[in-house]
Motif scaffolding. Structure first.
Motif: not given
Ligand SMILES: *[C@@H]1O[C@H](CO)[C@@H](O)[C@H](O)[C@H]1NC(C)=O
Ligand SMILES: *[C@@H]1O[C@H](CO)[C@@H](O)[C@H](O)[C@H]1NC(C)=O
Ligand SMILES: *[C@@H]1O[C@H](CO)[C@@H](O)[C@H](O)[C@H]1NC(C)=O
Length: 352
Positions: A222, A241-242, A246, A274
């Motif tokens: 993360y 993602e983001n 991951i 998380i």
């Molecule tokens: C990605 O960001 C979104 C919005 O901030 C969040 O809801 C989501 O859990 C995040 N996903 C990961 C894998 O960090």
């Protein structure tokens, strides 16, 4: 070849500028040689000066005493003297002799013209200039003492394609990633150093695939990333993602919520909770009866690794759709227990 009229006039203008500049310089030196003593002949003038006719007319009636070339006029009270100009390293007895050509940063040191302690001599300018190191104030490039530096925006800076070394004592050629180097300080890309005679990203970083930069290596899941190689210190992770590191799809982190009945494959990813502890590892995801190495592999809620297989925990049983449940069994068994108790009661009553 015909030159354009515009170019021609520009050239004429340039010539004029050059001529007037030289003229100004000579005029200035001439002014310093004039004594303003009125004379009719040179014999009336101080030593080392000549009587120069005034106004340049044919009739020479009155003139002015002018120091000979290589001398300048020094007035002390009413007395006017012509004193010899001294160049760098030449014999002198007063500072003004040196300053005449070498400037204010020169002085007469032990009867020899020299530059002041914090100044240096520039041959091409025939003058002394204050010393300015890299990053220090300068008025002219002549002030800059470090090789390959020029005065830019009032500071001595390294030439284009060069940068200052650690103690700012010299300018080093810019060396980029994968280019030959001899010392760390030559490598200009942030977070790079000289390894095996080549500029490379430091151990805490990886080279970006597209650009010539070093990107930080993630130390846990993360953390932000731009490309997969930044996640390489955490096996089985990637930049997803983001823009964070991951776990791969068939892997999960230790804090992932265990998969429960009725969850869709999409949920499995999203429900991975998380939290920011122990994100050092991605565990291979194993469902019921699959081969496992440790409890962390077993993703189905209420299952553990028993005899190298993911098995439902004690008090839970495997449902037909491969989940672990206690609820239904307990309900059925208690119902059965209730029914059998009732039956037992009836039987007992009958027996009585
Ligand atoms: C990605 O960001 C979104 C919005 O901030 C969040 O809801 C989501 O859990 C995040 N996903 C990961 C894998 O960090
Ligand atoms: C040179 O340095 C001296 C002393 O630091 C200073 O007084 C002088 O103004 C400087 N000269 C120039 C041209 O900057
Ligand atoms: C079944 O398991 C869940 C989760 O551990 C627990 O909260 C619940 O009390 C259990 N039910 C019974 C009847 O044991």
């Amino acid at each position: 070849m015909n030159t354009s009229p515009l170019l021609n006039s520009l050239l004429v203008l340039l010539q004029f500028v050059i001529v007037s500049l030289t003229y100004d310089h000579r005029e200035e030196e001439m002014d310093k040689r004039r004594t303003s003593n009125v004379c009719r002949s040179s014999s009336e003038c101080p030593q080392n000066s000549l009587c120069e006719p005034r106004g340049g007319g044919v009739e020479f009636t009155e003139g002015q005493c002018v120091c000979r070339s290589g001398y300048f006029m020094k007035a002390s009270g009413k007395k006017r003297e012509c004193i010899m100009i001294a160049d760098y390293g030449e014999l002198c007895f007063m500072n003004e002799q040196c300053e005449f050509r070498l400037g204010k940063e020169s002085f007469c040191n032990n009867r020899q013209c020299a530059c002041k302690p914090k100044a240096h001599y520039v041959v091409t300018e025939n003058a002394c200039f204050n010393n300015s190191k890299i990053g220090e104030y300068c008025r002219l490039t002549s002030n800059c003492v470090v090789e390959k530096t020029t005065c830019q925006h009032g500071q001595c800076r390294c030439h284009f394609g060069y940068h200052a070394n650690m103690d700012k004592s010299s300018c080093l050629k810019n060396i980029y990633l994968n280019e030959k180097c001899y010392a760390d300080e030559e490598c200009v890309v942030e977070h790079s150093s000289c390894q095996d005679n080549e500029c490379k990203c430091k151990a805490s970083h990886v080279q970006a695939s597209q650009e010539a930069e070093c990107l930080p290596l993630a130390t846990s899941l993360y953390q932000p990333c731009q490309q997969d190689s930044q996640c390489s210190s955490i096996p089985n992770s990637y930049c997803g993602e983001n823009s964070t590191c991951i776990c791969q799809r068939d892997h999960h982190d230790i804090n992932a919520v265990r998969i429960i009945k009725n969850s869709t494959p999409e949920d499995e990813i999203v429900t991975f909770e998380i939290s920011f502890n122990f994100f050092q590892r991605c565990w291979s995801s194993v469902r019921l009866n699959g081969i496992c190495e440790s409890d962390e592999n077993c993703v189905i809620a209420h299952s553990s690794c028993i005899n190298k297989r993911c098995t439902c925990d004690e008090g839970f049983h495997e449902t037909r759709d491969k989940f672990c449940s206690n609820a239904t069994t307990v309900q059925i068994s208690s119902l059965l227990l209730l029914l059998s108790s009732i039956a037992l009661v009836f039987t007992s009553l009958r027996l009585l």
